[in-house]
Motif scaffolding. Structure first.
Motif, short mmCIF file in Angstrom:
data_model
loop_
_atom_site.label_atom_id
_atom_site.label_comp_id
_atom_site.label_asym_id
_atom_site.label_seq_id
_atom_site.Cartn_x
_atom_site.Cartn_y
_atom_site.Cartn_z
N ARG A 14 -88.54 51.60 -87.62
CA ARG A 14 -88.49 51.02 -86.29
C ARG A 14 -89.58 49.96 -86.15
N LEU A 15 -89.35 49.05 -85.21
CA LEU A 15 -90.32 48.01 -84.89
C LEU A 15 -90.16 47.67 -83.41
N LEU A 16 -90.60 48.62 -82.57
CA LEU A 16 -90.41 48.49 -81.13
C LEU A 16 -91.73 48.39 -80.37
N THR A 17 -92.80 48.96 -80.93
CA THR A 17 -94.09 48.97 -80.24
C THR A 17 -95.18 48.45 -81.15
N ASP A 18 -96.36 48.19 -80.58
CA ASP A 18 -97.49 47.73 -81.38
C ASP A 18 -97.85 48.73 -82.47
N ASP A 19 -97.77 50.03 -82.17
CA ASP A 19 -98.12 51.05 -83.16
C ASP A 19 -97.19 51.02 -84.37
N ASP A 20 -95.94 50.58 -84.16
CA ASP A 20 -94.99 50.55 -85.28
C ASP A 20 -95.41 49.57 -86.37
N ILE A 21 -96.15 48.54 -85.99
CA ILE A 21 -96.48 47.49 -86.94
C ILE A 21 -97.31 48.02 -88.10
N THR A 22 -98.25 48.90 -87.81
CA THR A 22 -99.20 49.33 -88.84
C THR A 22 -98.79 50.62 -89.55
N THR A 23 -97.68 51.22 -89.17
CA THR A 23 -97.29 52.46 -89.83
C THR A 23 -96.89 52.20 -91.28
#
Length: 635
Positions: free
Chosen positions: A445-454
């Protein structure tokens, strides 16, 4: 952004939407495709054309109620409750009337006289009337081109009876064959826009690129409570019509029509349907143009949530056409229409928007696009499959004529719910080994800022449709086609273990090899070749709306997870040629970094047909890019 001549050629038009983060303005550009890629010559920029239009001459339409009812988007046409929302001062927390509602309507239509900097101006200054185009991709609406065959409809069906009376799909195609092309796209200025894209070549006239002039715009009623924010000076982005619409020819109200169903993503908890059979729409035709709206305020709609999943349009066994609308993102918000937080699949009557059935999926949320499957080649969709934000994939049995008899079962059960979200559409292929269907889906997923760094490992799964049982296949039951990375950087490519599948196996899987890699778009398909094209994304930066992506591109034999026959498909020795010196076992390559801001491109082939526009030039087998039914696939 090029594609081999087996699919596209000189004369193809390419449309690219995007945005500027400095002021969240948008653009939509049209160019012709040449042998070296998109031409440097711009045919038109819709944002520039829109600037020159008299706001009073625009055909801007909205709905009078939360259920629809098309009306002009003009102050004197709006009902009282709509006017109250536009009169609300966005700068205050309280609901109050600042008396600027009429000015806001004129402002949204394109009037600049009340902007700050003008005499007495109090509304936000704009550099462009077209808002940011971020998550909406261009959709081309040209002449009818579906593969419906009137002779394959049951003679007793509504479509069969219409065909016998001379009102079949063949007649509809003939009537609208020279329909001017539109490029339809959502923008975060509160509107879905349709721009003129010319016409394909005919016996009497040459291909034309069109003018880029706006033919119509639609303001969804579900965004009305937030339209006042668009006139307020702001520093951040506000979403509105931020999703790609679905368009399909369908038989409604006793006739064939071209129907559009749109969603909003984070722009609102609602969907809407428009009749786009005619390329030119006037405000006087607003009532027939708007089919319906459905939102969390509709009867039974409280569990809808934000509409991140695109709707699909299907034909059911009971003679109805329907919209499959995935739901469940943040539906529990306390907005006066709160749901229970669970994911749902809504099945709405395409003609009226009435609720035929809601599937509630307990203890999960956030359903993705529901892909439909047809076993018999009769244009009836027998089932649908969709994934959710916890990683479950669901199978919806739609075969019965009575909606109350429809069932939902698990196709896939994740080992650790929430670790591998399914946010993109599954793709259904034929499995020649079992004479069955196989369902491909990716995770990430790529929906929130936190998703970017996972950096959680994400995967691609392929499950034989009848192997799941009622509780779904698990990861350990699938053959691991392990991916190995050869080389590094931009010259890297990938191979798999290429383990053969037995007829008794339930499917296959691969784990994506790069850190942060995930799949957020549906696999592409070359159905007659049985090839899945999978584009992964590896994000960078600090904003999921911004560019800076890289990724990998894979070609899989959809039935086995092995390399497709007929390779090599990739220039693995980087000599600029595809020949016997390249690795014919290569299944993927690394794609360049630094992709620019903007949405994926769409293209129009010579003659007017539309298609997806991939980002890179590769060896693609010559095959049609189209939806096929099961009987066609099995041949």
């Amino acid at each position: 952004m090029t594609l081999s001549s087996g699919v596209m050629s000189n004369g193809t038009m390419v449309f690219q939407g995007g945005y500027d983060t400095a002021d969240w303005s948008g653009f939509l550009e049209a160019r012709y495709l040449t042998s070296s890629g998109p031409s440097s010559t711009l045919q038109w920029d819709a944002a520039a054309v829109l600037q020159s239009i008299n706001p009073n001459d625009r055909a801007v339409i909205t709905s009078s109620t939360v259920s629809g009812g098309g009306i002009p988007f003009r102050w004197n046409s709006l009902p009282g409750d709509y006017k109250a929302l536009l009169n609300d001062n966005p700068a205050t927390a309280a609901v109050d009337d600042d008396g600027l509602g009429e000015k806001r309507v004129n402002y949204l239509r394109g009037n600049r006289s009340d902007e700050i900097g003008q005499a007495g101006g109090v509304l936000r200054t704009r550099t462009s009337l077209l808002g940011a185009i971020i998550n909406s991709s261009p959709v081309v609406v040209a002449g009818p081109a579906a593969d419906y065959d009137d002779t394959r409809f049951d003679p007793s069906s509504p479509e069969g009876r219409a065909a016998a009376a001379g009102r079949g799909y063949a007649e509809f195609r003939q009537q609208h064959r020279d329909r001017r092309r539109l490029v339809v796209i959502g923008a975060n200025d509160g509107m879905l826009h349709a721009f003129d894209a010319g016409q394909g070549a005919t016996e009497t006239q040459a291909e034309s690129s069109g003018t880029g002039a706006e033919r119509w715009a639609y303001v969804p009623r579900a965004t009305a409570s937030r339209l006042n924010l668009l006139s307020q000076s702001r520093s951040g982005f506000e979403p509105y019509v931020d999703s790609t619409p679905t368009v399909r020819d369908a038989f409604v109200d006793g006739q064939w029509r071209t129907i559009l169903v749109g969603a909003l993503r984070l722009g609102g908890q609602g969907v809407f349907a428009l009749d786009v059979s005619n390329s030119v729409v006037s405000e006087g035709a607003a009532a027939s143009f708007v089919r319906w709206e459905f939102s969390d305020q509709s009867p039974g709609g409280e569990h809808l949530g934000y509409t991140y999943g695109k709707p699909n349009i299907v034909r059911l066994s009971n003679g109805k056409w329907a919209a499959l609308v995935p739901g469940g993102y943040n539906n529990e918000q306390r907005d006066g229409h709160a749901g229970n937080g669970n994911a749902s699949l809504y099945v709405l009557d395409l003609a009226s928007g009435s609720l035929l059935r809601r599937f509630e999926l307990p203890n999960t949320y956030g359903l993705s696009f529901a892909t439909a499957g047809d076993y018999e080649g009769d244009f009836i969709d027998d089932f649908a499959v969709a994934g959710d934000a916890l990683g479950y994939v669901w199978r919806f049995d739609l075969a019965a004529s009575d909606p109350s008899a429809w069932t939902a079962t698990k196709l896939f059960t994740p080992d650790q719910p929430g670790k591998q979200a399914v946010t993109s559409a599954p793709r259904i292929f034929a499995d020649s080994q079992t004479n069955d269907l196989i369902v491909l889906f990716g995770t990430g997923r790529l929906l929130t800022d936190d998703d970017i760094t996972t950096t959680t490992v994400q995967s691609l799964y392929a499950i034989r449709e009848h192997a799941a049982g009622s509780e779904g296949v698990t990861r350990s039951q699938l053959i691991d086609q392990h991916l190995t990375k050869i080389g590094s950087g931009a010259e890297a490519y990938f191979r798999t273990d290429s383990k053969p599948l037995a007829e008794t196996d339930k499917g296959w899987r691969v784990d994506l090899p790069d850190s942060g890699e995930r799949i957020i778009n549906a696999p592409g398909a070359l159905f007659t070749e049985g090839v899945a094209l999978v584009n992964s994304v590896i994000p960078s930066g600090g904003d999921p709306c911004k560019g800076g992506f890289r990724g990998n591109l894979y070609y899989f034999d959809a039935a086995t997870g092995m390399p497709p026959r007929g390779g090599p498909y990739f220039d693995t020795n980087h000599d600029g040629q595809l020949n016997e010196r390249d690795d014919d076992g290569a299944i993927g390559v690394a794609l360049p970094s630094g992709l620019s801001e903007g949405t994926p491109a769409s293209a129009v082939l010579p003659g007017g047909l539309g298609g997806a526009m991939p980002e890179y030039s590769l060896n693609v087998p010559t095959a049609p890019w189209r939806r096929r039914n099961w009987k066609d696939l099995a041949r």
